[in-house]
Design an enzyme around this catalytic site. Sequence first.
Site, mmCIF file in Angstrom:
data_model
loop_
_atom_site.group_PDB
_atom_site.id
_atom_site.type_symbol
_atom_site.label_atom_id
_atom_site.label_comp_id
_atom_site.label_asym_id
_atom_site.label_seq_id
_atom_site.Cartn_x
_atom_site.Cartn_y
_atom_site.Cartn_z
ATOM 1 N N ASP A 296 40.145 29.132 38.363
ATOM 2 C CA ASP A 296 39.845 30.131 37.331
ATOM 3 C C ASP A 296 38.328 30.206 37.195
ATOM 4 O O ASP A 296 37.653 29.177 37.199
ATOM 5 C CB ASP A 296 40.465 29.682 35.992
ATOM 6 C CG ASP A 296 40.604 30.841 35.003
ATOM 7 O OD1 ASP A 296 41.721 31.094 34.548
ATOM 8 O OD2 ASP A 296 39.579 31.481 34.683
ATOM 9 N N GLY B 226 39.621 33.547 31.052
ATOM 10 C CA GLY B 226 40.310 32.273 30.781
ATOM 11 C C GLY B 226 39.383 31.354 30.004
ATOM 12 O O GLY B 226 38.178 31.587 29.936
ATOM 13 N N LEU C 280 47.938 34.804 39.133
ATOM 14 C CA LEU C 280 47.823 35.442 37.813
ATOM 15 C C LEU C 280 46.404 35.914 37.513
ATOM 16 O O LEU C 280 46.183 36.563 36.497
ATOM 17 C CB LEU C 280 48.269 34.456 36.713
ATOM 18 C CG LEU C 280 49.775 34.398 36.430
ATOM 19 C CD1 LEU C 280 50.523 33.724 37.554
ATOM 20 C CD2 LEU C 280 50.056 33.674 35.126
ATOM 21 N N ALA D 83 51.633 38.317 39.906
ATOM 22 C CA ALA D 83 51.801 38.894 38.574
ATOM 23 C C ALA D 83 51.362 40.354 38.592
ATOM 24 O O ALA D 83 50.216 40.663 38.896
ATOM 25 C CB ALA D 83 50.970 38.125 37.559
ATOM 26 N N TYR E 215 43.734 50.485 36.008
ATOM 27 C CA TYR E 215 44.433 49.203 35.968
ATOM 28 C C TYR E 215 45.807 49.330 36.625
ATOM 29 O O TYR E 215 46.174 48.530 37.493
ATOM 30 C CB TYR E 215 44.571 48.734 34.521
ATOM 31 C CG TYR E 215 45.219 47.390 34.411
ATOM 32 C CD1 TYR E 215 44.542 46.236 34.816
ATOM 33 C CD2 TYR E 215 46.509 47.245 33.912
ATOM 34 C CE1 TYR E 215 45.130 44.993 34.728
ATOM 35 C CE2 TYR E 215 47.101 46.004 33.814
ATOM 36 C CZ TYR E 215 46.414 44.885 34.215
ATOM 37 O OH TYR E 215 47.004 43.653 34.130
#
Length: 348
Positions: free
Chosen positions: A48, A53, A93, A134, A166
């Site tokens: 990440d 995050g 993700l 995802a 998006y």
Amino acid sequence: MAGMKEAQSSAAQIRSFDRALITGGAGFIGSHLAESLLAEGYQVTVIDDLSTGRYENIAPLVKYPRFRFAIDSITNQIVLDRLASECDVIFHLAAAVGVMLIVDRPVHTIETNVMGTEAVLKAALRYRAKVLIASSSEVYGKGNQTPFREDDDVVLGPTSRSRWAYAASKMVDEFLALAYYREKGLPVVIFRLFNTVGPRQTGQYGMVIPRFLNQAIEGEPLTVYGDGNQTRCFLHVRDAVEAILALANCPDAVGEVFNIGSTEEVRIIDLALKILQLVRENKIVTGAIEARDQVRFIPYDEAYAVGFEDMRRRVPDITKIFRYTGWKPGMTLDQALQDILHSLLGQE
Ligand code: UDP
């Protein structure tokens, strides 16, 4: 004897991999997934870049010897390649998330989502790791034939409106992942997350429930965008993680696309009133008294950008995932709201 054999083979299926890599694992959903995988005995690596995050999300996991954390971007090929070589399954993700961010930073959104997924698929192919990608209910666009089924047509708005970038980027991710499956035999599973909520979700990027809860606790008016008649279905993150794990362990799910979401539909104005009531019942309003119990309607143009288009209704059809895995949501919206409120108040 036959029964025992069946039980053994299903156990073997469940533990068909035990080294997991989670891209975006310090995010809201990724960190809950990391926690569940660790609890089930997996070795878990998180990559990440901490853009959306947060380190605090995974800080409690650092104590596990089976947990590793790389602060890096998935577009760092050398790092991603090494991590992919050391895992059996990748949960992808990492993405640019949140409507506000998408409207504010379209270049970042498109590049992160498209180039990131491409990098993950390439690395996975090199080491033959299974990949769970995802995706998002945004790909259904503004179609109003709810509930949305995985094979429905999609209706997007024009390219002049950033919001649709998006959805389009997630569609490219899906096309690419399915192409890797069909053309190169890479085992991929795609899941489209509908609105997901729970502890650790931040309202910073626009998500409505943490925003309303914070506003209600602070005694500020709740900012309802548009007329508040638009609807959503909110799934607790614990249920979402269960669904993702069920798909990871379902061999038949490979090469398929699945909705993951709640089917309990609520109007945003009713959500606001529900949250006001919940906070009032719990007697935890701390801010200005005069603003209490209020809802403030804000036009979309003001809330996001001029010409912003919102979805009026968003409800998933979840019969496919149920058919493949037996999964269905376990928590109601009221239970989810209680849980989030308790965690906000430090009673998690
Ligand atoms: N929304 C709202 N007030 C807020 C934030 C969001 O009324 O402060 C609305 C938003 O316009 C949308 C719904 O709540 O109709 C859900 O928004 P969110 O950003 O959580 O998720 P989305 O479904 O838009 O991806």
